[in-house]
Design a protein around this motif. Structure first.
Motif, PDB file in Angstrom:
ATOM      1  N   ALA A 119      58.868  20.368  66.956  1.00 19.87           N
ATOM      2  CA  ALA A 119      58.216  21.639  66.655  1.00 19.87           C
ATOM      3  C   ALA A 119      56.719  21.471  66.440  1.00 19.87           C
ATOM      4  CB  ALA A 119      58.844  22.277  65.418  1.00 19.87           C
ATOM      5  N   LEU A 120      56.271  20.256  66.079  1.00 21.77           N
ATOM      6  CA  LEU A 120      54.852  20.026  65.801  1.00 21.77           C
ATOM      7  C   LEU A 120      54.538  18.550  65.935  1.00 21.77           C
ATOM      8  CD1 LEU A 120      52.066  21.025  64.675  1.00 21.77           C
ATOM      9  CD2 LEU A 120      52.957  20.546  62.379  1.00 21.77           C
ATOM     10  N   ALA A 168      46.640  14.995  73.726  1.00 21.51           N
ATOM     11  CA  ALA A 168      46.658  16.459  73.834  1.00 21.51           C
ATOM     12  C   ALA A 168      47.165  16.898  75.206  1.00 21.51           C
ATOM     13  CB  ALA A 168      45.263  17.018  73.581  1.00 21.51           C
ATOM     14  N   ALA A 169      46.768  16.157  76.252  1.00 24.04           N
ATOM     15  CA  ALA A 169      47.238  16.497  77.596  1.00 24.04           C
ATOM     16  C   ALA A 169      48.751  16.335  77.691  1.00 24.04           C
ATOM     17  CB  ALA A 169      46.535  15.624  78.633  1.00 24.04           C
ATOM     18  N   ALA A 170      49.274  15.267  77.074  1.00 24.87           N
ATOM     19  CA  ALA A 170      50.730  15.057  77.083  1.00 24.87           C
ATOM     20  C   ALA A 170      51.439  16.165  76.319  1.00 24.87           C
ATOM     21  CB  ALA A 170      51.059  13.696  76.483  1.00 24.87           C
ATOM     22  N   ALA A 171      50.888  16.543  75.150  1.00 22.51           N
ATOM     23  CA  ALA A 171      51.499  17.612  74.354  1.00 22.51           C
ATOM     24  C   ALA A 171      51.476  18.937  75.108  1.00 22.51           C
ATOM     25  CB  ALA A 171      50.779  17.743  73.013  1.00 22.51           C
ATOM     26  N   LYS A 172      50.362  19.200  75.775  1.00 18.57           N
ATOM     27  CA  LYS A 172      50.244  20.457  76.513  1.00 18.57           C
ATOM     28  C   LYS A 172      51.229  20.500  77.675  1.00 18.57           C
ATOM     29  CE  LYS A 172      46.642  23.558  78.213  1.00 18.57           C
ATOM     30  NZ  LYS A 172      45.175  23.709  78.429  1.00 18.57           N
ATOM     31  N   ARG A 173      51.380  19.379  78.368  1.00 15.28           N
ATOM     32  CA  ARG A 173      52.316  19.311  79.495  1.00 15.28           C
ATOM     33  C   ARG A 173      53.745  19.601  79.035  1.00 15.28           C
ATOM     34  NH1 ARG A 173      51.550  14.479  80.495  1.00 15.28           N
ATOM     35  NH2 ARG A 173      53.492  13.529  79.784  1.00 15.28           N
ATOM     36  N   THR A 198      52.969  21.844  70.201  1.00 17.43           N
ATOM     37  CA  THR A 198      51.812  22.167  69.367  1.00 17.43           C
ATOM     38  C   THR A 198      51.260  20.886  68.750  1.00 17.43           C
ATOM     39  OG1 THR A 198      52.709  24.354  68.868  1.00 17.43           O
ATOM     40  CG2 THR A 198      51.017  23.495  67.373  1.00 17.43           C
ATOM     41  N   LEU A 199      49.935  20.728  68.820  1.00 13.19           N
ATOM     42  CA  LEU A 199      49.283  19.514  68.329  1.00 13.19           C
ATOM     43  C   LEU A 199      48.244  19.849  67.270  1.00 13.19           C
ATOM     44  CD1 LEU A 199      48.581  16.465  68.427  1.00 13.19           C
ATOM     45  CD2 LEU A 199      47.048  16.981  70.344  1.00 13.19           C
ATOM     46  N   GLY A 200      48.404  19.244  66.083  1.00 12.55           N
ATOM     47  CA  GLY A 200      47.415  19.336  65.017  1.00 12.55           C
ATOM     48  C   GLY A 200      46.888  17.955  64.675  1.00 12.55           C
ATOM     49  N   ILE A 208      43.170  20.903  71.554  1.00 11.13           N
ATOM     50  CA  ILE A 208      43.843  20.710  70.269  1.00 11.13           C
ATOM     51  C   ILE A 208      44.139  22.087  69.666  1.00 11.13           C
ATOM     52  CG2 ILE A 208      43.641  19.689  67.973  1.00 11.13           C
ATOM     53  CD1 ILE A 208      43.595  17.580  70.169  1.00 11.13           C
ATOM     54  N   ASP A 209      45.326  22.276  69.138  1.00  4.12           N
ATOM     55  CA  ASP A 209      45.681  23.592  68.592  1.00  4.12           C
ATOM     56  C   ASP A 209      45.000  23.853  67.256  1.00  4.12           C
ATOM     57  OD1 ASP A 209      47.662  24.704  70.551  1.00  4.12           O
ATOM     58  OD2 ASP A 209      48.616  22.782  70.138  1.00  4.12           O
ATOM     59  N   PHE A 210      45.048  22.872  66.357  1.00  6.20           N
ATOM     60  CA  PHE A 210      44.362  23.026  65.073  1.00  6.20           C
ATOM     61  C   PHE A 210      43.970  21.655  64.544  1.00  6.20           C
ATOM     62  CE2 PHE A 210      48.757  22.412  63.604  1.00  6.20           C
ATOM     63  CZ  PHE A 210      48.594  21.555  62.526  1.00  6.20           C
ATOM     64  N   ALA A 211      43.036  21.648  63.627  1.00  5.67           N
ATOM     65  CA  ALA A 211      42.615  20.408  62.967  1.00  5.67           C
ATOM     66  C   ALA A 211      42.154  20.746  61.563  1.00  5.67           C
ATOM     67  CB  ALA A 211      41.498  19.715  63.742  1.00  5.67           C
ATOM     68  N   VAL A 212      42.258  19.756  60.678  1.00  9.80           N
ATOM     69  CA  VAL A 212      41.789  19.890  59.293  1.00  9.80           C
ATOM     70  C   VAL A 212      41.020  18.626  58.926  1.00  9.80           C
ATOM     71  CG1 VAL A 212      43.683  21.416  58.594  1.00  9.80           C
ATOM     72  CG2 VAL A 212      43.973  18.942  58.413  1.00  9.80           C
ATOM     73  N   TRP A 213      40.164  18.723  57.921  1.00 10.10           N
ATOM     74  CA  TRP A 213      39.429  17.540  57.470  1.00 10.10           C
ATOM     75  C   TRP A 213      38.917  17.720  56.058  1.00 10.10           C
ATOM     76  CZ3 TRP A 213      37.559  20.671  61.487  1.00 10.10           C
ATOM     77  CH2 TRP A 213      36.424  21.428  61.198  1.00 10.10           C
ATOM     78  N   CYS A 214      38.555  16.598  55.454  1.00 17.33           N
ATOM     79  CA  CYS A 214      37.798  16.620  54.208  1.00 17.33           C
ATOM     80  C   CYS A 214      36.354  16.281  54.558  1.00 17.33           C
ATOM     81  CB  CYS A 214      38.357  15.640  53.184  1.00 17.33           C
ATOM     82  SG  CYS A 214      38.277  13.919  53.693  1.00 17.33           S
TER      83      CYS A 214
END
Length: 435
Positions: A194-195, A215-220, A224-226, A245-251
């Protein structure tokens, strides 16, 4: 920044002459003076190789904070609408420089919350489990807070994390998983997933993952890639938008030098950021600013990453980050990356003097790592870390046997790399006394 390969490759060790030459020709050398370098045991500046844990303070940060404190004292709540840097839109002034570091559109990024809060918010939107398809893919030795967030998030939805977290482990006894390891697991388990959630740079090993290829593998496979960019943003080049990339987070307190507990950030790809129908956990600052103070009863998120905000921006916490981003804008990520590759290559070359006292577990390919080199010690790693500290070197120890060393291009020098390697050799090298 010239590559160390050449001089260093014809010498058994990274040399003093080479270090002095690289420092003399360093186009970023002046930026060191823009930061406070803490004093060491004898009063001299520390060799601070821990920017992967907490970046140094920009000298301009106190003035930035003082400016907002003065506005608070002089204007009270009216400072939300002051002419320069109004608090109401303060976070918006950070969007463009953050977008350049992330390889994103300004509308795709927002400075807000902390990394783990943002991860929970993103999972509320992008983790959409259904029967038979609830698994989350993570890398081996993922950042612990990410692991805790995923475990508890799954439990909150009635899903057993022991069954539904799939770990990409390195094959063949290697310390780091390859891109092929990721691709193989995604292909093999695609019907369960699922993720996909991974770190841009692994906190323990320092490995920089090939996000574009993953990301290319996930898209194929329509997955969903975070990405957790805590150890990647401000460290390695990123192209989140182009990679898909679908989403990203950082500090923001590591390489971005935003200060302890600094406000983090979030990326939501434009393909999703304009979809107002996406489920999310909302708050009033995610509303359209044109109608926010009308206090309407229904939540209608604004388009873009801003639509995932919960509360008004913490201005006093964002001010130091704003100061640091101004320095990044001036230095430029291309120049920083070139110096970073050179610094870590020199550090790698200098480790030859240690013999078998430690193992470099970070990939040797500069494209597969950032600032950090992770050294695994067969024994007494904690004692080695303490001995380094007593000699004015700040590195980062992680149980049970790792010392993480991160020469940061904004404020570290080649001469410091040489001194570090000589001091470490004196502690653990072939002729060093037993601790």
């Amino acid at each position: 920044m010239p590559s160390p390969r050449g001089d260093a490759s014809t010498q058994p060790l990274f040399s003093e002459a080479h270090a002095k030459d690289l420092d003399a020709r360093d186009p970023l050398a002046s930026f060191r003076a823009r930061f406070h370098v803490p004093p060491g045991p004898g009063g001299e500046p520390l060799i601070y190789f821990s920017g992967n844990s907490l970046g140094l303070q920009p000298r301009s940060a106190p003035e930035r904070v003082a400016r907002e404190m003065e506005a608070w004292a002089r204007m009270g709540g009216a400072a939300h609408f002051k002419e320069e840097d109004p608090w109401y839109r303060y976070h918006e002034s950070l969007a463009a420089p953050l977008a350049r570091l992330a390889g994103a559109l300004p509308s795709e990024v927002v400075a807000m919350n902390s990394l783990t809060v943002n991860l929970h918010l993103m999972m509320a939107t992008f983790y959409r489990p259904r029967p038979g398809r609830a698994a989350v893919v993570m890398e081996d030795r993922a950042f612990p807070s990410d692991a805790y967030a995923v475990q508890t998030h799954l439990r909150s939805r009635g899903i057993d994390p022991d069954e539904e977290i799939l770990i990409v482990r390195p094959a063949g006894g290697r310390p780091c998983p390859s891109t092929e390891d990721f691709e193989a697991l995604l292909e093999r388990e695609q019907g369960r997933i699922a993720l996909v959630l991974l770190g841009g740079v692994n906190y323990a090993t320092g490995q920089a993952f090939d996000l574009g290829r993953i990301a290319a593998a996930a898209k194929r496979l329509r997955l969903t890639l975070g990405v957790d960019l805590a150890h990647a943003i401000g460290n390695v080049p990123l192209q989140l938008h182009d990679w898909g990339i679908d989403f990203a987070v950082w500090c923001s307190y590591k390489y971005l030098n935003g200060g302890p507990g600094a406000a983090g950030g979030c990326f939501v790809h434009a393909a999703h950021a304009g979809d107002l129908s996406l489920p999310r956990l909302g708050g009033w600052w995610g509303n359209d600013p044109a109608t926010r103070f009308e206090m309407r009863p229904d939540f209608v998120p604004r388009p873009g990453a801003d639509g995932w905000q919960l509360s008004n921006p913490p201005v006093l916490a964002l001010a130091p980050l704003k100061a640091s981003l101004e320095i990044f804008e001036e230095a430029g990520m291309d120049a920083l990356r070139a110096k970073s590759v050179s610094l870590t290559s020199c550090l790698e070359a200098s480790l030859a003097s240690l013999g078998g006292a430690c193992e470099l577990i970070t990939p040797r390919d500069p494209a597969a790592r950032g600032c950090q080199l992770s050294l695994r010690f067969a024994s007494r790693a904690r004692a080695v870390h303490q001995a380094l500290a007593e000699r004015g070197i700040v590195a980062d120890f992680r149980e049970p046997d790792l010392i993480r060393v991160a020469p940061v291009p904004l404020y570290n020098r080649f001469e410091e790399v040489l001194r570090f390697s000589r001091i470490l050799a004196g502690i653990v090298g072939p002729s060093a006394p037993e601790a």
